[in-house]
Design a protein around this motif. Structure first.
Motif, PDB file in Angstrom:
ATOM      1  N   ALA A 157       4.248  -9.885  -8.845  1.00 40.91           N
ATOM      2  CA  ALA A 157       5.393  -9.136  -8.322  1.00 40.91           C
ATOM      3  C   ALA A 157       5.518  -9.493  -6.847  1.00 40.91           C
ATOM      4  O   ALA A 157       4.535  -9.445  -6.106  1.00 40.91           O
ATOM      5  CB  ALA A 157       5.187  -7.630  -8.484  1.00 40.91           C
ATOM      6  N   ALA A 158       6.712  -9.883  -6.413  1.00 42.16           N
ATOM      7  CA  ALA A 158       6.893 -10.323  -5.031  1.00 42.16           C
ATOM      8  C   ALA A 158       8.343 -10.152  -4.617  1.00 42.16           C
ATOM      9  O   ALA A 158       9.226  -9.897  -5.442  1.00 42.16           O
ATOM     10  CB  ALA A 158       6.466 -11.786  -4.878  1.00 42.16           C
ATOM     11  N   TYR A 159       8.563 -10.321  -3.326  1.00 46.08           N
ATOM     12  CA  TYR A 159       9.927 -10.347  -2.818  1.00 46.08           C
ATOM     13  C   TYR A 159      10.532 -11.729  -3.104  1.00 46.08           C
ATOM     14  O   TYR A 159       9.811 -12.724  -3.199  1.00 46.08           O
ATOM     15  CB  TYR A 159       9.943 -10.104  -1.308  1.00 46.08           C
ATOM     16  N   PRO A 160      11.849 -11.828  -3.213  1.00 51.12           N
ATOM     17  CA  PRO A 160      12.502 -13.127  -3.457  1.00 51.12           C
ATOM     18  C   PRO A 160      12.653 -13.912  -2.160  1.00 51.12           C
ATOM     19  O   PRO A 160      13.755 -14.049  -1.605  1.00 51.12           O
ATOM     20  CB  PRO A 160      13.858 -12.727  -4.045  1.00 51.12           C
ATOM     21  N   VAL A 161      11.522 -14.437  -1.661  1.00 51.64           N
ATOM     22  CA  VAL A 161      11.503 -15.163  -0.399  1.00 51.64           C
ATOM     23  C   VAL A 161      10.777 -16.497  -0.594  1.00 51.64           C
ATOM     24  O   VAL A 161      10.233 -16.783  -1.661  1.00 51.64           O
ATOM     25  CB  VAL A 161      10.803 -14.338   0.706  1.00 51.64           C
ATOM     26  N   MET A 162      10.790 -17.326   0.458  1.00 49.84           N
ATOM     27  CA  MET A 162      10.085 -18.604   0.438  1.00 49.84           C
ATOM     28  C   MET A 162       8.661 -18.414  -0.063  1.00 49.84           C
ATOM     29  O   MET A 162       7.970 -17.496   0.344  1.00 49.84           O
ATOM     30  CB  MET A 162      10.054 -19.194   1.855  1.00 49.84           C
ATOM     31  N   GLY A 163       8.208 -19.284  -0.909  1.00 52.87           N
ATOM     32  CA  GLY A 163       6.892 -19.160  -1.525  1.00 52.87           C
ATOM     33  C   GLY A 163       7.064 -18.655  -2.944  1.00 52.87           C
ATOM     34  O   GLY A 163       7.066 -19.455  -3.897  1.00 52.87           O
ATOM     35  N   PRO A 164       7.253 -17.355  -3.133  1.00 52.80           N
ATOM     36  CA  PRO A 164       7.504 -16.842  -4.487  1.00 52.80           C
ATOM     37  C   PRO A 164       8.716 -17.472  -5.156  1.00 52.80           C
ATOM     38  O   PRO A 164       8.694 -17.764  -6.356  1.00 52.80           O
ATOM     39  CB  PRO A 164       7.709 -15.339  -4.251  1.00 52.80           C
ATOM     40  N   LEU A 165       9.785 -17.720  -4.407  1.00 53.75           N
ATOM     41  CA  LEU A 165      10.963 -18.349  -4.999  1.00 53.75           C
ATOM     42  C   LEU A 165      10.644 -19.747  -5.511  1.00 53.75           C
ATOM     43  O   LEU A 165      11.172 -20.181  -6.546  1.00 53.75           O
ATOM     44  CB  LEU A 165      12.096 -18.425  -3.969  1.00 53.75           C
ATOM     45  N   ASP A 166       9.772 -20.466  -4.806  1.00 54.41           N
ATOM     46  CA  ASP A 166       9.425 -21.829  -5.183  1.00 54.41           C
ATOM     47  C   ASP A 166       8.386 -21.859  -6.296  1.00 54.41           C
ATOM     48  O   ASP A 166       8.457 -22.698  -7.195  1.00 54.41           O
ATOM     49  CB  ASP A 166       8.893 -22.585  -3.962  1.00 54.41           C
ATOM     50  N   VAL A 167       7.398 -20.972  -6.221  1.00 52.38           N
ATOM     51  CA  VAL A 167       6.306 -20.980  -7.206  1.00 52.38           C
ATOM     52  C   VAL A 167       6.710 -20.252  -8.485  1.00 52.38           C
ATOM     53  O   VAL A 167       6.496 -20.756  -9.598  1.00 52.38           O
ATOM     54  CB  VAL A 167       5.033 -20.340  -6.611  1.00 52.38           C
ATOM     55  N   LEU A 213       0.809  -1.215   0.000  1.00 50.64           N
ATOM     56  CA  LEU A 213       0.000   0.000   0.000  1.00 50.64           C
ATOM     57  C   LEU A 213       0.846   1.271   0.000  1.00 50.64           C
ATOM     58  O   LEU A 213       0.400   2.315  -0.472  1.00 50.64           O
ATOM     59  CB  LEU A 213      -0.948  -0.006   1.203  1.00 50.64           C
ATOM     60  N   GLU A 214       2.067   1.185   0.509  1.00 52.34           N
ATOM     61  CA  GLU A 214       2.943   2.355   0.574  1.00 52.34           C
ATOM     62  C   GLU A 214       3.701   2.605  -0.739  1.00 52.34           C
ATOM     63  O   GLU A 214       4.343   3.640  -0.898  1.00 52.34           O
ATOM     64  CB  GLU A 214       3.954   2.189   1.712  1.00 52.34           C
ATOM     65  N   LEU A 215       3.604   1.672  -1.683  1.00 49.82           N
ATOM     66  CA  LEU A 215       4.341   1.837  -2.939  1.00 49.82           C
ATOM     67  C   LEU A 215       3.793   2.999  -3.761  1.00 49.82           C
ATOM     68  O   LEU A 215       2.589   3.214  -3.837  1.00 49.82           O
ATOM     69  CB  LEU A 215       4.256   0.556  -3.777  1.00 49.82           C
ATOM     70  N   ASP A 216       4.706   3.720  -4.382  1.00 50.21           N
ATOM     71  CA  ASP A 216       4.325   4.807  -5.296  1.00 50.21           C
ATOM     72  C   ASP A 216       4.147   4.191  -6.686  1.00 50.21           C
ATOM     73  O   ASP A 216       5.110   4.009  -7.435  1.00 50.21           O
ATOM     74  CB  ASP A 216       5.415   5.878  -5.306  1.00 50.21           C
ATOM     75  N   LEU A 217       2.907   3.852  -7.019  1.00 50.52           N
ATOM     76  CA  LEU A 217       2.605   3.185  -8.274  1.00 50.52           C
ATOM     77  C   LEU A 217       1.575   3.978  -9.068  1.00 50.52           C
ATOM     78  O   LEU A 217       0.705   4.635  -8.480  1.00 50.52           O
ATOM     79  CB  LEU A 217       2.055   1.776  -8.013  1.00 50.52           C
ATOM     80  N   LEU A 225      10.609 -11.085  -9.189  1.00 56.93           N
ATOM     81  CA  LEU A 225      10.970 -11.108  -7.773  1.00 56.93           C
ATOM     82  C   LEU A 225      12.118 -10.134  -7.560  1.00 56.93           C
ATOM     83  O   LEU A 225      13.153 -10.223  -8.227  1.00 56.93           O
ATOM     84  CB  LEU A 225      11.390 -12.514  -7.341  1.00 56.93           C
ATOM     85  N   ASP A 226      11.909  -9.208  -6.623  1.00 59.21           N
ATOM     86  CA  ASP A 226      12.921  -8.174  -6.414  1.00 59.21           C
ATOM     87  C   ASP A 226      12.768  -7.627  -5.003  1.00 59.21           C
ATOM     88  O   ASP A 226      11.643  -7.501  -4.500  1.00 59.21           O
ATOM     89  CB  ASP A 226      12.740  -7.043  -7.434  1.00 59.21           C
ATOM     90  N   GLU A 227      13.889  -7.307  -4.356  1.00 59.89           N
ATOM     91  CA  GLU A 227      13.833  -6.655  -3.042  1.00 59.89           C
ATOM     92  C   GLU A 227      13.158  -5.289  -3.152  1.00 59.89           C
ATOM     93  O   GLU A 227      12.620  -4.772  -2.177  1.00 59.89           O
ATOM     94  CB  GLU A 227      15.238  -6.506  -2.466  1.00 59.89           C
ATOM     95  N   ASP A 228      13.190  -4.705  -4.333  1.00 59.83           N
ATOM     96  CA  ASP A 228      12.482  -3.457  -4.618  1.00 59.83           C
ATOM     97  C   ASP A 228      11.116  -3.845  -5.192  1.00 59.83           C
ATOM     98  O   ASP A 228      10.980  -4.116  -6.385  1.00 59.83           O
ATOM     99  CB  ASP A 228      13.270  -2.618  -5.617  1.00 59.83           C
ATOM    100  N   LEU A 229      10.101  -3.874  -4.329  1.00 60.47           N
ATOM    101  CA  LEU A 229       8.783  -4.360  -4.746  1.00 60.47           C
ATOM    102  C   LEU A 229       8.146  -3.447  -5.779  1.00 60.47           C
ATOM    103  O   LEU A 229       7.409  -3.918  -6.662  1.00 60.47           O
ATOM    104  CB  LEU A 229       7.867  -4.500  -3.523  1.00 60.47           C
ATOM    105  N   ARG A 230       8.418  -2.157  -5.717  1.00 63.11           N
ATOM    106  CA  ARG A 230       7.888  -1.232  -6.715  1.00 63.11           C
ATOM    107  C   ARG A 230       8.457  -1.556  -8.099  1.00 63.11           C
ATOM    108  O   ARG A 230       7.722  -1.628  -9.089  1.00 63.11           O
ATOM    109  CB  ARG A 230       8.229   0.212  -6.348  1.00 63.11           C
ATOM    110  N   ALA A 231       9.769  -1.770  -8.162  1.00 61.15           N
ATOM    111  CA  ALA A 231      10.395  -2.111  -9.433  1.00 61.15           C
ATOM    112  C   ALA A 231       9.828  -3.418  -9.979  1.00 61.15           C
ATOM    113  O   ALA A 231       9.586  -3.553 -11.185  1.00 61.15           O
ATOM    114  CB  ALA A 231      11.905  -2.222  -9.251  1.00 61.15           C
TER     115      ALA A 231
END
Length: 346
Positions: A273-283, A201-205, A292-298
């Protein structure tokens, strides 16, 4: 094996991945000719869980749970959750020398730590004792299996998930308000602190943000983010059509073990779009069906360029039939595995 009893504290009216996974698995097992019974909070008086009233805690005794288990007289016992019913069923099984499996659906230590000052090491110690008492602990992904093995969990078995590709599919048109600016970035799931929704919700999109689901933070989030469309819970075709109305599915969770919603979005043709963590990394991994990126907006902006047809094709690789056969194979294999010695007090 002809019959399976599934004990779960997570059940209707909850709407979450655990309930959906158990229901869809049971439906497939029935088609295979098995008898499936459920022992759920619907059989007992309940009280709301503190801080999370949608979750109902069963008020019963081990003696009554044992009597119900005996009445069902199933060949295999599967304990799906670590709540009051799961604890009592485990205790009964250990006392009677019954073979049973468990499943690890939720990163409960992290969820609890998000609400209360409880060290995750303490909760993992308790969970390890709970699950290692059985002949198999089913986990959804390789990442989770590796993580739990490093924490001392044993007899880990893979039980992946599927998606109903007939229900969750691309639909023509949008069920969202016509004046909602595009692109539409969407999240589906419980509106709760452990889902890390505020990171989305805080992302500038550009365009609009939509959140689908209910939960303990729904009303406070509505007040805090008046420009976001909160639809509340949706199910069935209404949910599928809502997914299909989005341009990107944003998954900000850092604690999910799998994320059924990822497959549902992909099956509707919506990139992730997701963080590169358990779940998204597997799916998602390096499939190209999401970013998958630590920068969720990107990640959210880059996902706009992914073809919807590619997302759909990727999701079709997951089926509930294959998932349920995996579940059944695990239950059968459990009879050849010894349980770890446990203290007498259960």
């Amino acid at each position: 094996m002809t019959s399976i009893l599934i004990v779960t504290d997570a059940w209707h009216p909850q709407i979450n991945g655990v309930v959906r996974s158990l229901e869809l698995t049971a439906n497939q097992l029935l088609r295979m000719g098995l008898r499936v019974e459920f022992l759920t909070p619907q059989l007992f008086r309940t009280l709301p869980c503190p801080t999370y009233p949608e979750i109902r805690l069963s008020l019963t005794t081990r003696t009554r749970v044992a009597a119900i288990m005996d009445r069902f007289a199933c060949d295999h016992l599967h304990i799906a959750t670590e709540g009051p019913l799961g604890l009592m069923a485990r205790s009964v099984a250990l006392k009677q020398g019954k073979v049973f499996t468990t499943s690890y659906h939720t990163r409960f230590p992290e969820y609890l730590a998000a609400r209360l000052p409880v060290p995750v090491s303490v909760t993992y110690r308790w969970l390890r004792r709970f699950h290692n008492a059985g002949q198999g602990c089913m986990v959804a992904t390789g990442s989770l299996e590796k993580d739990l093995a490093a924490r001392g969990f044993t007899h880990l078995m893979r039980w992946s998930r599927g998606v109903d590709a007939d229900l969750f599919r691309p639909y023509e048109g949008s069920v969202l308000p016509a004046d909602l600016p595009r692109p539409i970035f969407m999240n589906v799931g419980r509106v709760a602190v452990e889902k890390n929704i505020e990171a989305f919700l805080e992302l500038d999109l550009p365009g609009s943000k939509v959140v689908v689901g209910g939960g303990p933070q729904l009303e406070s989030m509505r007040r805090a983010y008046p420009d976001v469309l909160f639809t509340g819970p949706k199910t069935g075709e209404d949910l599928a059509r809502t997914y299909a109305s989005a341009d990107v599915f944003v998954f900000p969770s850092l604690t999910d073990t799998f994320g059924n919603v990822l497959l549902e979005a992909l099956a509707c043709g919506v990139p992730v779009a997701a963080y590169p963590v358990m779940g998204p990394l597997d799916v998602i991994g390096d499939s190209g069906a999401g970013v998958l990126d630590e920068d969720l907006r990107a990640a959210a902006l880059a996902a706009l360029d992914i073809p919807r047809s590619y997302c759909r094709q990727m999701a079709l690789g997951f089926s509930w039939e294959a998932s349920s056969r995996q579940f059944l194979d695990n239950a059968i294999a459990a009879y050849g595995l010894p349980a770890e010695p446990q203290p007498q007090a259960a």
